[in-house]
Design an enzyme around this catalytic site. Structure first.
Site, PDB file in Angstrom:
ATOM      1  N   GLN A 107       0.728  -1.174   0.046  1.00  0.00           N
ATOM      2  CA  GLN A 107      -0.004  -0.057  -0.066  1.00  0.00           C
ATOM      3  C   GLN A 107       1.049   1.361   0.149  1.00  0.00           C
ATOM      4  OE1 GLN A 107      -3.565  -0.448   2.935  1.00  0.00           O
ATOM      5  NE2 GLN A 107      -1.858  -1.933   3.859  1.00  0.00           N
ATOM      6  N   CYS A 138       2.046  19.856 -17.799  1.00  0.00           N
ATOM      7  CA  CYS A 138       2.246  18.725 -18.893  1.00  0.00           C
ATOM      8  C   CYS A 138       2.925  19.191 -20.191  1.00  0.00           C
ATOM      9  CB  CYS A 138       0.964  18.300 -19.278  1.00  0.00           C
ATOM     10  SG  CYS A 138       0.556  16.981 -20.334  1.00  0.00           S
ATOM     11  N   CYS A 162      -4.643  14.931 -18.817  1.00  0.00           N
ATOM     12  CA  CYS A 162      -4.608  14.123 -19.924  1.00  0.00           C
ATOM     13  C   CYS A 162      -4.031  12.471 -19.678  1.00  0.00           C
ATOM     14  CB  CYS A 162      -3.912  14.753 -20.951  1.00  0.00           C
ATOM     15  SG  CYS A 162      -2.136  14.604 -20.922  1.00  0.00           S
ATOM     16  N   CYS A 169      -0.257  13.589 -15.539  1.00  0.00           N
ATOM     17  CA  CYS A 169      -0.758  14.863 -16.057  1.00  0.00           C
ATOM     18  C   CYS A 169      -2.028  14.789 -15.477  1.00  0.00           C
ATOM     19  CB  CYS A 169      -0.975  15.194 -17.592  1.00  0.00           C
ATOM     20  SG  CYS A 169      -1.822  16.396 -17.730  1.00  0.00           S
ATOM     21  N   HIS A 178      -1.664   1.522  -4.223  1.00  0.00           N
ATOM     22  CA  HIS A 178      -1.808   3.001  -4.088  1.00  0.00           C
ATOM     23  C   HIS A 178      -1.140   3.664  -4.768  1.00  0.00           C
ATOM     24  CE1 HIS A 178      -4.061   1.955   0.141  1.00  0.00           C
ATOM     25  NE2 HIS A 178      -4.888   1.712  -1.071  1.00  0.00           N
ATOM     26  N   THR A 195       0.348  -2.938   8.731  1.00  0.00           N
ATOM     27  CA  THR A 195      -0.909  -2.052   8.115  1.00  0.00           C
ATOM     28  C   THR A 195      -1.977  -2.299   9.076  1.00  0.00           C
ATOM     29  OG1 THR A 195      -2.476  -1.936   6.422  1.00  0.00           O
ATOM     30  CG2 THR A 195      -1.748  -4.144   6.927  1.00  0.00           C
TER      31      THR A 195
HETATM   32  P1  OAD Z   1      -1.437   3.097   9.122  1.00  0.00           P
HETATM   33  O1  OAD Z   1      -0.472   4.291   9.419  1.00  0.00           O
HETATM   34  O2  OAD Z   1      -2.815   3.114   9.020  1.00  0.00           O
HETATM   35  O3  OAD Z   1      -1.014   1.886  10.070  1.00  0.00           O
HETATM   36  C1  OAD Z   1       0.758   1.516  10.319  1.00  0.00           C
HETATM   37  C2  OAD Z   1       0.482   0.195  11.177  1.00  0.00           C
HETATM   38  O4  OAD Z   1       1.862   0.049  11.176  1.00  0.00           O
HETATM   39  C3  OAD Z   1      -0.104   0.251  12.507  1.00  0.00           C
HETATM   40  O5  OAD Z   1      -0.863  -0.718  12.612  1.00  0.00           O
HETATM   41  C4  OAD Z   1       1.217   0.319  13.370  1.00  0.00           C
HETATM   42  O6  OAD Z   1       1.021  -0.352  14.551  1.00  0.00           O
HETATM   43  C5  OAD Z   1       2.177  -0.597  12.321  1.00  0.00           C
HETATM   44  N1  OAD Z   1       3.419  -0.219  12.786  1.00  0.00           N
HETATM   45  C6  OAD Z   1       4.108   0.792  13.136  1.00  0.00           C
HETATM   46  N2  OAD Z   1       5.503   0.674  13.258  1.00  0.00           N
HETATM   47  C7  OAD Z   1       5.689  -0.642  12.955  1.00  0.00           C
HETATM   48  C8  OAD Z   1       6.827  -1.312  12.492  1.00  0.00           C
HETATM   49  N3  OAD Z   1       8.107  -0.728  12.945  1.00  0.00           N
HETATM   50  N4  OAD Z   1       6.849  -2.609  12.203  1.00  0.00           N
HETATM   51  C9  OAD Z   1       5.635  -3.209  11.791  1.00  0.00           C
HETATM   52  N5  OAD Z   1       4.370  -2.168  11.928  1.00  0.00           N
HETATM   53  C10 OAD Z   1       4.290  -1.378  12.383  1.00  0.00           C
HETATM   54  O7  OAD Z   1      -0.760   2.797   7.712  1.00  0.00           O
HETATM   55  P2  OAD Z   1      -1.382   1.780   6.328  1.00  0.00           P
HETATM   56  O8  OAD Z   1      -2.209   0.658   7.245  1.00  0.00           O
HETATM   57  O9  OAD Z   1      -0.612   1.625   5.506  1.00  0.00           O
HETATM   58  O10 OAD Z   1      -3.976   5.082   1.667  1.00  0.00           O
HETATM   59  O11 OAD Z   1      -2.698   2.705   5.871  1.00  0.00           O
HETATM   60  C11 OAD Z   1      -3.270   2.325   4.589  1.00  0.00           C
HETATM   61  C12 OAD Z   1      -3.714   3.477   3.538  1.00  0.00           C
HETATM   62  O12 OAD Z   1      -4.092   4.634   4.591  1.00  0.00           O
HETATM   63  C13 OAD Z   1      -2.440   3.905   3.087  1.00  0.00           C
HETATM   64  O13 OAD Z   1      -1.936   3.347   2.153  1.00  0.00           O
HETATM   65  C14 OAD Z   1      -2.835   5.350   2.616  1.00  0.00           C
HETATM   66  C15 OAD Z   1      -3.651   5.657   4.118  1.00  0.00           C
HETATM   67  O14 OAD Z   1      -4.380   6.650   3.852  1.00  0.00           O
HETATM   68  C16 OAD Z   1      -3.915   6.056   0.542  1.00  0.00           C
HETATM   69  O15 OAD Z   1      -2.989   6.908   0.564  1.00  0.00           O
HETATM   70  C17 OAD Z   1      -4.838   5.694  -0.404  1.00  0.00           C
END
Ligand code: OAD
Length: 248
Positions: free
Chosen positions: A100, A150, A129, A126, A118, A191
């Site tokens: 992600q 662009c 376009c 751009c 993502h 995540t």
């Molecule tokens: P988050 O910031 O929501 O979650 C990060 C996760 O990583 C949390 O559950 C933390 O506990 C964990 N974490 C922190 N440090 C860590 C480490 N050293 N090792 C392992 N885990 C650790 O980020 P995402 O789940 O990636 O979407 O968020 C998902 C999406 O929300 C992103 O891709 C973005 C955001 O809005 C878009 O931009 C469309």
């Protein structure tokens, strides 16, 4: 000891998926989404900046924020966890990394079978376009930066990332779903599992009979479906698993 089980599963796996989120990049020094933004951007909420409306309203603010993130990513390095993921790909030919994250840390650690659900900070295009655009030189300081124009239509160049309210790239999403459906082992690393449809990937694997292993210092919604929850950091647990699965 769950970690030994996970290492044995990894050693015997034939098709592995590693599904990563912002926590995978945290130990390289890239802040996660749910941490407060730092510095100039601390007064903004990432969700408020990562939208088409925000870019429409103030292209220089949004472009400047992404260029700040790109500059940050280029200053940091992949960690041992990224290298462990690349080592899994080398040991298990039918493995796929689904991320992600919009940074290039997996690529720089040697991952090749990579799906960016993502998008990427390194694929601007751009906004009018859709033509892909070259990466401009990074700005000297972190601030509002007017986006380049662009070459084809003079429209504003936007970051090549997925914003809230936008669809994920369909090719990447179907490839990721197919990989999750066909794997026998899925690692969900760093995540929170809050943002769909990406967050569905580990559930697709679980429903198709794969073993799901979660690596996260904190509990998440995925705890309920993960077969093994390894409470810890990506840069510590992943290298340990690889060492145990394939002792030198
Ligand atoms: P988050 O910031 O929501 O979650 C990060 C996760 O990583 C949390 O559950 C933390 O506990 C964990 N974490 C922190 N440090 C860590 C480490 N050293 N090792 C392992 N885990 C650790 O980020 P995402 O789940 O990636 O979407 O968020 C998902 C999406 O929300 C992103 O891709 C973005 C955001 O809005 C878009 O931009 C469309």
């Amino acid at each position: 000891m769950p970690e030994r089980d996970a290492a044995e599963l990894l050693r015997d796996a034939e098709r592995v998926v590693v599904f990563t989120g912002a926590g995978m990049s945290a130990e390289s020094g890239v802040p996660t989404f749910r941490e407060a933004l730092t510095g100039l951007w601390s007064r903004f909420d990432a969700k408020a900046l990562a939208t088409p409306e925000a870019f429409e309203a103030d292209p220089a603010l949004v472009w400047g924020w992404y260029e700040w993130r790109r500059a940050l990513v280029q200053r940091v390095r992949p960690h041992a966890g990224h290298e462990a993921v690349a080592a899994i790909e080398a040991q298990v030919p039918q493995s796929v990394v689904i991320t992600q994250n919009v940074d290039d840390l997996h690529e720089r650690a040697g991952s090749r079978s990579l799906i960016h659900l993502h998008g990427s900070l390194f694929a601007p295009r751009c906004a009018a376009c859709g033509s892909s655009a070259a990466l401009p030189p990074l700005p000297e300081k972190s601030d509002r930066v007017a986006p380049p124009r662009c070459d084809d239509c003079d429209g504003p160049i936007r970051p090549g990332v997925v914003w809230f309210g936008e669809d994920l790239p369909s090719g990447e999403l179907s490839a990721a779903t197919e990989a999750a459906f066909g794997c026998d082992l899925l690692f969900s690393v760093g995540t929170s599992g809050l943002v769909y449809p990406a967050a569905e990937i580990p559930y697709v694997a679980a429903r198709s009979g794969a073993t799901v292993v979660q690596i996260n210092p904190e509990p998440t919604t995925l705890d309920a479906v993960a077969d093994i929850n390894l409470r810890g950091k990506a840069a510590e647990i992943l290298p340990d698993l690889v060492r145990k699965a394939w002792p030198r």
